[in-house]
Design an enzyme around this catalytic site. Structure first.
Site, PDB file in Angstrom:
ATOM      1  N   TRP A 343       2.030 -17.917  35.603  1.00 33.62           N
ATOM      2  CA  TRP A 343       1.357 -16.789  36.261  1.00 33.62           C
ATOM      3  C   TRP A 343       0.802 -17.206  37.617  1.00 33.62           C
ATOM      4  O   TRP A 343       0.407 -16.373  38.414  1.00 33.62           O
ATOM      5  CB  TRP A 343       0.243 -16.226  35.375  1.00 33.62           C
ATOM      6  CG  TRP A 343      -0.965 -17.145  35.183  1.00 33.62           C
ATOM      7  CD1 TRP A 343      -0.938 -18.497  34.938  1.00 33.62           C
ATOM      8  CD2 TRP A 343      -2.346 -16.784  35.227  1.00 33.62           C
ATOM      9  NE1 TRP A 343      -2.213 -18.990  34.803  1.00 33.62           N
ATOM     10  CE2 TRP A 343      -3.105 -17.957  34.972  1.00 33.62           C
ATOM     11  CE3 TRP A 343      -3.022 -15.589  35.434  1.00 33.62           C
ATOM     12  CZ2 TRP A 343      -4.503 -17.955  34.933  1.00 33.62           C
ATOM     13  CZ3 TRP A 343      -4.413 -15.593  35.384  1.00 33.62           C
ATOM     14  CH2 TRP A 343      -5.135 -16.765  35.146  1.00 33.62           C
ATOM     15  N   ASP A 344       0.798 -18.500  37.873  1.00 32.77           N
ATOM     16  CA  ASP A 344       0.386 -19.022  39.179  1.00 32.77           C
ATOM     17  C   ASP A 344       1.097 -18.253  40.302  1.00 32.77           C
ATOM     18  O   ASP A 344       0.540 -18.023  41.367  1.00 32.77           O
ATOM     19  CB  ASP A 344       0.754 -20.513  39.312  1.00 32.77           C
ATOM     20  CG  ASP A 344       0.155 -21.376  38.209  1.00 32.77           C
ATOM     21  OD1 ASP A 344       0.029 -20.884  37.070  1.00 32.77           O
ATOM     22  OD2 ASP A 344      -0.163 -22.548  38.479  1.00 32.77           O
ATOM     23  N   GLU A 486      -8.108 -21.755  28.979  1.00 35.15           N
ATOM     24  CA  GLU A 486      -7.282 -22.391  27.935  1.00 35.15           C
ATOM     25  C   GLU A 486      -8.086 -23.277  26.988  1.00 35.15           C
ATOM     26  O   GLU A 486      -7.525 -23.892  26.087  1.00 35.15           O
ATOM     27  CB  GLU A 486      -6.155 -23.183  28.588  1.00 35.15           C
ATOM     28  CG  GLU A 486      -5.183 -22.280  29.325  1.00 35.15           C
ATOM     29  CD  GLU A 486      -4.014 -23.029  29.935  1.00 35.15           C
ATOM     30  OE1 GLU A 486      -4.146 -24.237  30.176  1.00 35.15           O
ATOM     31  OE2 GLU A 486      -2.974 -22.387  30.174  1.00 35.15           O
ATOM     32  N   LYS A 599     -12.715 -23.241  31.089  1.00 38.51           N
ATOM     33  CA  LYS A 599     -11.924 -24.113  31.965  1.00 38.51           C
ATOM     34  C   LYS A 599     -11.797 -23.536  33.376  1.00 38.51           C
ATOM     35  O   LYS A 599     -11.813 -24.247  34.365  1.00 38.51           O
ATOM     36  CB  LYS A 599     -10.531 -24.272  31.349  1.00 38.51           C
ATOM     37  CG  LYS A 599      -9.585 -25.151  32.123  1.00 38.51           C
ATOM     38  CD  LYS A 599      -8.224 -25.208  31.453  1.00 38.51           C
ATOM     39  CE  LYS A 599      -7.278 -26.156  32.164  1.00 38.51           C
ATOM     40  NZ  LYS A 599      -5.917 -26.099  31.632  1.00 38.51           N
ATOM     41  N   GLN A 600     -11.618 -22.216  33.466  1.00 35.88           N
ATOM     42  CA  GLN A 600     -11.309 -21.579  34.752  1.00 35.88           C
ATOM     43  C   GLN A 600     -11.689 -20.109  34.673  1.00 35.88           C
ATOM     44  O   GLN A 600     -11.916 -19.584  33.583  1.00 35.88           O
ATOM     45  CB  GLN A 600      -9.820 -21.717  35.031  1.00 35.88           C
ATOM     46  CG  GLN A 600      -8.945 -21.006  34.010  1.00 35.88           C
ATOM     47  CD  GLN A 600      -7.523 -21.535  33.989  1.00 35.88           C
ATOM     48  OE1 GLN A 600      -7.198 -22.399  33.191  1.00 35.88           O
ATOM     49  NE2 GLN A 600      -6.688 -21.014  34.865  1.00 35.88           N
TER      50      GLN A 600
HETATM   51  C1  BGC Z   1      -4.000 -23.760  33.874  1.00 38.07           C
HETATM   52  C2  BGC Z   1      -3.099 -22.560  33.841  1.00 38.07           C
HETATM   53  C3  BGC Z   1      -2.010 -22.756  34.887  1.00 38.07           C
HETATM   54  C4  BGC Z   1      -1.282 -24.065  34.657  1.00 38.07           C
HETATM   55  C5  BGC Z   1      -0.257 -24.353  35.732  1.00 38.07           C
HETATM   56  C6  BGC Z   1      -3.191 -25.008  33.644  1.00 38.07           C
HETATM   57  O1  BGC Z   1      -4.013 -26.124  33.726  1.00 38.07           O
HETATM   58  O2  BGC Z   1      -4.997 -23.649  32.898  1.00 38.07           O
HETATM   59  O3  BGC Z   1      -3.817 -21.379  34.126  1.00 38.07           O
HETATM   60  O4  BGC Z   1      -1.124 -21.693  34.837  1.00 38.07           O
HETATM   61  O5  BGC Z   1      -2.209 -25.116  34.652  1.00 38.07           O
HETATM   62  O6  BGC Z   1      -0.842 -24.466  36.974  1.00 38.07           O
END
Ligand code: BGC
Length: 766
Positions: A343-344, A486, A599-600
């Site tokens: 999804w990036d 995550e 985490k984010q």
């Molecule tokens: C993040 C995801 C991201 C992926 C690739 C992971 O560490 O939590 O949101 O899509 O890295 O960048």
């Protein structure tokens, strides 16, 4: 890393340190979207990662491993014996070492003086991947003898296939040899996907040298011997090309024809010097730099550098030439995430392309259209209907490619299962959201009609098949998922997932109704595919019953059903550490799952993307609640926080996030980029500047421009494309001026609740 206020087009490393090779290899990576290489040193070192990838050439090493971008045979390497001493920067005395990337033209330069016993040589390496000849790489060495004694030099250089993806070997050792006496050619083929590669190299010297070919297992080298007289220098050039049997610019895909074409290309440019080839490539880069340049008048010169750094890398990694491929989470700059697309792309990088290079954006969204089959496959295998997009995507037709096992658990010592491929499902509404944004910004009706409608309806169809009916409440929940955070696995009703799924379904219902009444031809076509009456009935019966987590009495939207009841941990130690996994030195994922640690950006990302759903006070409360509980362990996190806090008037804090975000790769921490550069964070840099401070936004199909500059910035200029028109924005703290060509077209936009119409030029006081 060294940055110089006098050259805002350059990133530089001064001094060589074998422990930190990964940093410069990745953040100075070269590329043209067709292929990319890490900027490793020419001579070999322990710990180096000599990666070169061609976009879209996925292969799986064996049936138990997911498909990944194979690391190609190395064409950059050169080994030297000087007076029979092996040349290495770990030996002797090295002075004036400088390795630098010129962002303007994509040229890497590395120079230094090397002394050992009675040898004193000056090396100057230059190299680039051509931006205008997509198959070409060129490397140039000027070697000067700084002593009054001649030195004997033995150089070994060619193509080296003794390389792998951390042990996984993706190539058969194909045919190899010299063609027409001087072109080294190797023809490896991927083991599973059977993609045929043709790699060709030639060397050029400006003095007489003796030469001897040497062939080995997975390698072909030339050995050159020559003498470098006192106070003299030699120039050595290595030119190479990479072709594959899936290239879409080839007249013939027959192996012999590809081989001939590769040789012809090098013959055709025989008369062009290194500098001439570089100038050609620079002109191609110039076109990119001329499109909507960003000018930041800031107290901190690195702000301007950061946007150039981000744009350079976005264009070095985006496969602008072919819609069958997309951008990997590490671009083409490392093996991290196996070259897979997340999804990036839609949430973090696509906005940059939508607003500045709609032609490239179109390729990226078309990739998702091509991915429908893979998405159907995934939905079906999970017992759902419609299009369920893969969490990680490679070849669009393949569907899910997320690996199943990850890093070892600190408590059990066992590999941790990666659940994202199974239950991180928000990717499906992210794709739909990205497609909708693309249409809104570009106004690309052909894409809308031919491809977008189908994606938007098919994704909604997935969501309604995915919902969990809860009898007691007569509602539909979405249970057992991973949201953007995550660190929470198997959660029920992740707010981001539920709200975005709801949006996806509502949007599809409205779309179907609109098509039925306004575009019956298109409706009929889609009806044949989807049986729209029945589908509308199903969508409508469920949509209002989708559970949308509501704010608590304190105004907090629960990230999921149980998050707010979990234990709170003081995160200071982890938030201040350099690496991203320090939390996992103390806890395993199961333990982290039981705490309010994010985490984010999760709820906060929802509030940024769907801003109309929440008022300012609610956003503030949630910001103040969630941000301190966030480790920002994902590089996707900081930019969201920077933009949202700017929207909320917390400009000081926002600028602090901005600074941390630009340091994800450019910063001093030398281990940050070993697995590759953080592609989404580069899109995030553009978003922080243009969306965050420049105030540009596409909200519910309406353009809005509401700038707010941080106190460190005096002025900002940026530009964007909107429905085929180029718009330029000049901002200071007290006014903004917008201009566009006076072509009779009007563009309307919102600013602080008021609608404005731009014909040619317009100034608004702030
Ligand atoms: C993040 C995801 C991201 C992926 C690739 C992971 O560490 O939590 O949101 O899509 O890295 O960048």
């Amino acid at each position: 890393m060294y940055y110089n206020e006098k050259n805002l087009w350059q990133i530089e490393q001064k001094g060589f340190d074998e422990r930190f090779l990964g940093k410069s290899e990745a953040i100075m990576a070269l590329g043209n979207g067709y292929f990319g290489s890490r900027s490793s040193e020419e001579e070999a070192y322990i710990g180096e990662k000599r990666d070169t990838f061609v976009a879209g050439t996925f292969n799986s090493f064996d049936e138990n491993e997911v498909t990944e971008l194979p690391n190609l045979l190395d064409m950059w390497g050169m080994e030297f014996l000087i007076n029979d001493q092996r040349f290495s920067l770990t030996q002797g005395l090295v002075s004036n070492y400088s390795k630098r990337l010129n962002l303007k033209n994509g040229e890497l330069c590395r120079e230094f003086i090397w002394e050992l016993k009675d040898i004193k040589l000056k090396f100057k390496f230059q190299k680039f991947i051509s931006k205008n000849r997509q198959h070409l790489l060129v490397s140039h060495l000027e070697l000067a003898n700084l002593t009054d004694r001649a030195v004997s030099i033995k150089m070994r250089s060619g193509i080296n296939g003794q390389i792998s993806n951390e042990g996984s070997q993706h190539f058969t050792d194909g045919e190899k040899g010299l063609t027409e006496g001087k072109f080294i050619q190797m023809m490896p083929m991927t083991t599973g996907s059977k993609i045929q590669f043709v790699q060709t190299v030639e060397h050029k010297f400006d003095i007489e040298v003796s030469e001897r070919p040497e062939t080995g297992r997975r390698a072909f080298f030339m050995n050159y011997n020559f003498e470098l007289a006192a106070d003299c220098s030699v120039t050595i050039e290595k030119r190479g090309s990479i072709y594959t049997s899936i290239d879409n610019d080839l007249a013939s895909h027959d192996l012999n024809e590809i081989r001939k074409q590769a040789v012809h290309e090098l013959q055709n440019i025989e008369k062009l010097t290194y500098q001439e080839l570089l100038t050609e490539s620079q002109l191609a880069w110039q076109k990119i730099w001329e499109k909507h340049p960003i000018k930041i008048d800031s107290e901190n010169f690195r702000d301007q550098l950061a946007i150039r750094f981000a744009k350079y890398h976005l264009h070095a990694m985006a496969p602008a030439h072919d819609e069958r491929m997309n951008i990997g989470a590490k671009g083409l700059s490392g093996e991290g995430y196996k070259g897979h697309t997340f999804w990036d792309t839609e949430v973090f990088m696509l906005p940059y392309f939508n607003f500045t290079h709609p032609d490239i954006a179109k390729k990226l969204v078309t990739y998702r259209y091509l991915g429908l089959d893979g998405a159907h496959k995934k939905a079906k295998s999970n017992g759902y209907e419609g299009a369920q997009y893969p969490w990680e995507a490679a070849n669009p037709f393949d569907g899910e490619v997320t690996p199943v096992w990850g890093a070892a658990d600190i408590v059990t010592g066992q590999s941790t299962k990666i659940w994202s491929g199974f239950i991180e499902q928000h990717i499906t509404s992210d794709v739909a959201f990205g497609i909708k944004q693309y249409i809104d910004v570009t106004g690309d009706e052909a894409f809308e009609v031919e491809k977008a409608y189908e994606i938007l309806i098919d994704t909604a169809k997935f969501w309604v098949s995915r919902l969990d009916y809860i009898q007691e409440t007569d509602s539909y929940e979405i249970r057992d998922v991973i949201g953007p955070d995550e660190y929470k696995e198997h959660g029920n009703n992740n707010a981001y997932t539920n709200y975005t799924a709801h949006w996806n379904v509502v949007f599809a219902i409205d779309l179907i109704q609109k098509l039925k009444s306004q575009k019956p031809d298109i409706y009929d076509k889609l009806d044949q595919k989807f049986n729209l009456n029945l589908l509308t009935e199903i969508l409508s019966a469920k949509v209002d019953k989708i559970f949308l987590p509501k704010a608590t009495a304190d105004g907090i939207i629960p990230q999921d059903d149980t998050y707010l009841s979990k234990k709170i941990l003081d995160l200071q130690k982890y938030r201040n550490s350099d690496g991203v996994d320090s939390l996992f030195h103390d806890y395993n994922l199961e333990q982290v799952n039981q705490m309010q640690i994010t985490k984010q950006a999760d709820v906060l990302l929802l509030m940024l993307l769907f801003e109309g759903l929440f008022d300012k006070e609610q956003k503030l409360k949630n910001f103040n609640y969630y941000e301190p509980k966030t480790t920002h362990d994902s590089s996707l996190s900081l930019s969201t926080h920077a933009i949202l806090s700017a929207d909320l008037g917390k400009l000081e804090q926002s600028y602090d996030f901005f600074n941390k975000a630009i340091n994800i790769d450019m910063g001093e921490y030398m281990k940050s980029s070993d697995a590759g550069i953080h592609a989404a964070s580069l899109g995030g840099i553009w978003q922080m500047i243009v969306f965050g401070y420049g105030g540009l936004r596409m909200v519910e199909s309406q353009l809005r421009i509401e700038p707010h500059l941080p106190k460190e910035w005096k002025a900002l200029e940026y530009g964007f494309d909107y429905h085929g028109k180029a718009i330029h924005v000049e901002l200071t703290k007290d006014k903004m001026t917008l201009s566009k060509e006076n072509d009779g077209h009007e563009i309307s936009f919102m600013n602080k609740g008021q609608k404005y119409v731009l014909k040619n030029q317009l100034t608004i006081k702030m």
